[in-house]
Each structure stands twice: as structure tokens, then as C-alpha cells.
Scaffold this active site. Structure first.
Site, mmCIF file in Angstrom:
data_model
loop_
_atom_site.group_PDB
_atom_site.id
_atom_site.type_symbol
_atom_site.label_atom_id
_atom_site.label_comp_id
_atom_site.label_asym_id
_atom_site.label_seq_id
_atom_site.Cartn_x
_atom_site.Cartn_y
_atom_site.Cartn_z
ATOM 1 N N HIS A 1 -5.344 -16.832 -10.062
ATOM 2 C CA HIS A 1 -5.289 -18.118 -9.366
ATOM 3 C C HIS A 1 -5.680 -19.242 -10.327
ATOM 4 C CE1 HIS A 1 -5.360 -16.572 -5.028
ATOM 5 N NE2 HIS A 1 -4.449 -17.527 -5.051
ATOM 6 N N CYS B 1 -0.202 -15.709 -1.824
ATOM 7 C CA CYS B 1 -0.749 -15.202 -3.086
ATOM 8 C C CYS B 1 -1.228 -13.762 -2.927
ATOM 9 C CB CYS B 1 -1.886 -16.100 -3.566
ATOM 10 S SG CYS B 1 -1.329 -17.709 -4.175
ATOM 11 N N GLU C 1 -7.952 -12.125 -10.123
ATOM 12 C CA GLU C 1 -8.192 -11.418 -8.875
ATOM 13 C C GLU C 1 -8.394 -9.919 -9.102
ATOM 14 O OE1 GLU C 1 -8.739 -12.843 -6.092
ATOM 15 O OE2 GLU C 1 -8.040 -14.885 -6.552
ATOM 16 N N ARG D 1 -2.735 -19.251 7.862
ATOM 17 C CA ARG D 1 -3.249 -20.416 8.579
ATOM 18 C C ARG D 1 -2.185 -21.492 8.692
ATOM 19 N NH1 ARG D 1 -5.317 -25.012 6.692
ATOM 20 N NH2 ARG D 1 -5.373 -24.186 4.552
#
Length: 213
Positions: A165, A141, A78, A88
Site C-alpha cells: 500500500h 486491495c 502487507e 463500505r
């Protein structure tokens, strides 16, 4: 050289989380660096508090956090974390923050100060698919990556840190049609290669890794 590597505990009813399963299997010494392994909760805010205590205790030179990105086929290093939690689904303790800043006094975003392109290059040279990701999401994350970089900015300026990830394990996709996965051996190898590159490269390499959309 000391490297603190973290992985999340199993999330959402899963029996394993490939992030910490791979972290547990890392050698205790990689490329001359002492590897300290830490499991952190998949929980907003608490994960950052656990990480902060570990950094204060271990005083690492590098911190690398690992998380699962189900649906991605490769190892994704990342680039950036953003100052927002927009969940969510609930975390492991039922928290579901919506459009909530992670730290009110934090920047809108923080960039990893690890050599992310060198890390991806080393992963690929190990015959494992890898790429740079420009979105860590808005779940735990991104939350822990932002928290790590916030702590570096505010409290631990001499530390380098970032986030990777990893895909699902094969056993996690048995009932998930057309969903990519990667075996634990390759995930562990990829993390080892990424750590090697992070130790070897104070500055990142210049190579094309941008996205068109």
C-alpha cells in the site's frame, strides 16, 4: 527473473492513482529482474481475472500488486489477505459486496510469501518510511492480494507474491486537512527498493516488526 508489478486505475473520481503512477515510472530492469507493468481495474473479481490472464501470459517469478491507502503516512508491505469482501463504498463499476467470500474454496487467509521484513528494511535504509501492515482492509486491495495468493496456492505454486500500500500524493490531499501524503518520486523509489529486496532474498530476515495492537 521476471517481476510483474500491478497498480490500480484511478478510483472514485480521482484523476490519478499513485499506485499505477509509481508503477509506470519503475525502471524496466531492477536488480537484474525484468519488470512488467500492468494497470488493473479497481473492480471486484474483474481485477483478479485480469491478473490471472497476465500471470498466464507473462509467467513471472514474482508478482507484486500495489494499491493506495489514503490516510497512511508510510509505505506499508502487507503480510496477510483475508477471504472476505466487505465494501463500505462501491468499486469503479458500482459493485459493493457485503460479507462475501472471495473464493468459496479458498483458505480463510493467505500470507504473502515475499520477504516482507527484508523489503521494509530496504525501504527504510533508503530513507523512506515503511512498515509491515497486518490488514489490507476488505476492499479491492485485499481482494486482489487474496486473489493473487489464491492463484499461487491453486495454480502457480512456483510464484512468489504480495501487496504494498502507498499513501496519497500531495495533490490528492489539498482539500483533506491533516492527511499525510508522499511524493511520487519517493513512492517509486520505495517500490524499487522493495523489488530489489524481493529479488535478493529467497528467505525473509528475522527482525522485530510486530504490533502490540
Amino acid at each position: 527473473m521476471k517481476v510483474l508489478v500491478t497498480g490500480f486505475d484511478p478510483f472514485g473520481g480521482e484523476k490519478v492513482n499513485p499506485a499505477y503512477e509509481a508503477v509506470k515510472r519503475l525502471d524496466d530492469n531492477i536488480n537484474g529482474g525484468e519488470i512488467v507493468k500492468l494497470e488493473i481495474p479497481t473492480v471486484f473479481q474483474k481485477s483478479i481475472e485480469v491478473l490471472d490472464k497476465a500471470i498466464d501470459r507473462e509467467k513471472p517469478d514474482i508478482v507484486l500488486c500495489i494499491g493506495q491507502a489514503g490516510g497512511r503516512y508510510d509505505i506499508t508491505v502487507e503480510r496477510v489477505a483475508i477471504n472476505i469482501s466487505d465494501a463500505r463504498i462501491e468499486d469503479n463499476e458500482g459493485n459493493q459486496p457485503i460479507d462475501k467470500p472471495i473464493f468459496e474454496d479458498g483458505d480463510a487467509a493467505y500470507f504473502s510469501n515475499l520477504p516482507i521484513k527484508a523489503m521494509v528494511k530496504n525501504i527504510r535504509e533508503g530513507n523512506i518510511p515503511g512498515s509491515i501492515s497486518n490488514s489490507a482492509g476488505t476492499f479491492v486491495c485485499n481482494h486482489i492480494m487474496y486473489g493473487l495468493l489464491y492463484l499461487i496456492d491453486k495454480k502457480y505454486p512456483d510464484i512468489r507474491g504480495g501487496f504494498i500500500h502507498v499513501p496519497f500524493l500531495p495533490e490528492q490531499v489539498v482539500d483533506k486537512n491533516n492527511t499525510p501524503s508522499m511524493n511520487l518520486e519517493d513512492i517509486t523509489k520505495a517500490l524499487t527498493l522493495a523489488i530489489e529486496a524481493a529479488i535478493d532474498n529467497e528467505e525473509d530476515i528475522k527482525t522485530v516488526e510486530g504490533k502490540t495492537h
